[in-house]
Enzyme design. Structure first.
Site, short mmCIF file in Angstrom:
data_model
loop_
_atom_site.label_atom_id
_atom_site.label_comp_id
_atom_site.label_asym_id
_atom_site.label_seq_id
_atom_site.Cartn_x
_atom_site.Cartn_y
_atom_site.Cartn_z
N TYR A 1 0.84 -1.20 0.00
CA TYR A 1 0.00 0.00 0.00
C TYR A 1 0.87 1.25 0.00
CZ TYR A 1 1.06 0.60 5.01
OH TYR A 1 1.69 0.79 6.22
N CYS A 2 0.28 2.37 -0.45
CA CYS A 2 0.89 3.70 -0.27
C CYS A 2 -0.22 4.61 0.27
CB CYS A 2 1.53 4.22 -1.56
SG CYS A 2 0.43 4.36 -2.98
N TRP A 3 -0.16 5.89 -0.02
CA TRP A 3 -1.12 6.81 0.59
C TRP A 3 -2.55 6.54 0.12
CZ3 TRP A 3 -2.74 9.46 4.35
CH2 TRP A 3 -3.66 10.50 4.21
#
Length: 362
Positions: free
Chosen positions: A96-98
């Protein structure tokens, strides 16, 4: 390939099923908060992310994307060499990222092309946090709490630790917040987590508890140092049964002198912290306390702090905020030592087991 996008609510429920949780955001984003157990493999490091952002504004989006792609590819290559080459074919990371966009997508694409079973959080960390906060309220609603009360220095935290040692379920909010929950409660050498990370830590503890057994928690206020306890948890605690720990004054003073030994060793620091009480107690009283501390009689100041400040404030707060406080079961350890708290914890757990067996008809 097998790249999957999973809704955040499903991730919350299935978090334990992933071999590795990979946070592709920058170091500072990861430090602010991250999923429990996550490792940080930045697709763009902090300085690189800042440079690309500047290029995006000052030059063009196209040039920034080209430069960003080159940097990201290099970083992803390094992560694969450092962390992935030894992984088996069945490795199933969650990435995941933001917001589940380019940074995690780029890393996930490469891992997917290798042949791993990769899952991306749809909506990234932002969506996960929203789902986690919803699940925190669900966890709170299905659990039963036993609130450990007691005036300052009565050994509430020691009893919680003893209960945990004998196998009881314990939610230690002060430990999660890295703060002893008073004006003198900052813990030397331990910074408090961000509000977001505190929320995640609390949720991670709550989700593991058995709803069939009580969860012991200290009678905290809404704020623990600089972080706030979720409203749902505060409300649940304030309406739960209470357990009142009582110790004689001299035992309480002795306990506090042990637990706040840094103040005993550093009288100047103690005096500086006393300034925070000036508005409540007045300049003359604070100066008298400082003089007494510097003269070497810190226990006398602790005794007065309890009788003049902490005890009256505590009783007023408990009667105002905790619905079942006036019906609290009173318990009295023989003294302030860990051994005494362990004996009391064992007695409480035995009584709890007996009540549970009786209610189930066994």
């Amino acid at each position: 390939m097998s790249l999957v996008r999973m809704q955040a609510d499903a991730v919350v429920a299935q978090l334990e099923t992933f071999a590795t949780i990979v946070d592709a955001r920058s170091e500072s984003e990861f430090a602010l908060d991250h999923l429990p157990g996550a490792v940080n493999w930045p697709t763009l490091h902090d300085d690189e992310r800042q440079a690309i952002g500047t290029m995006y504004v000052q030059v063009s989006a196209f040039e920034a994307k080209k430069r960003g792609a080159a940097i990201a590819a290099r970083n992803i290559s390094q992560h694969i060499e450092a962390h992935v080459l030894d992984q088996p074919k069945g490795w199933n990371p969650l990435v995941y990222c933001w917001r589940g966009g380019k940074r995690s997508g780029s890393l996930a694409l490469v891992l997917d092309q290798i042949g791993f079973r990769v899952t991306l959080i749809d909506g990234g960390y932002k969506a996960f946090r929203a789902a986690m906060l919803r699940d925190l309220e669900t966890c709170v609603a299905r659990l039963q709490f036993q609130v450990v009360c007691g005036t300052t220095g009565s050994g509430k935290t020691r009893l919680l630790h003893a209960l945990e040692r004998v196998g009881a379920q314990v939610l230690d909010l002060e430990d999660l917040a890295c703060h002893r929950s008073s004006v003198l409660g900052a813990i030397p050498g331990r910074a408090q987590p961000s509000q977001k990370h505190f929320d995640t830590l609390v949720w991670n503890a709550l989700r593991r508890f058995d709803p069939q057994r009580p969860v012991y928690v200290e009678s905290e206020s809404k704020k623990v140092g600089n972080v706030s306890v979720a409203d749902a948890l505060v409300n649940r605690m304030r309406n739960s049964p209470c357990l009142e720990v009582r110790l004689p004054m001299e035992e309480r003073v002795a306990l506090l002198m042990e637990d706040y030994d840094t103040f005993v060793q550093d009288q100047v620091h103690f005096c500086e912290r006393l300034d925070a009480l000036t508005q409540a107690r007045g300049k003359a009283t604070i100066q008298r306390w400082k003089d007494t501390v510097m003269a070497g009689d810190t226990p006398e100041v602790v005794r007065e702090l309890l009788t003049l400040h902490y005890d009256p404030v505590y009783v007023q707060s408990m009667e105002r905020n905790f619905v079942q406080y006036t019906q609290a079961q009173c318990v009295a350890p023989r003294d302030h030592t860990d051994a005494a708290m362990s004996d009391l914890a064992a007695q409480l757990l035995t009584a709890q087991t007996t009540i549970a067996a009786a209610s189930s008809g066994h």
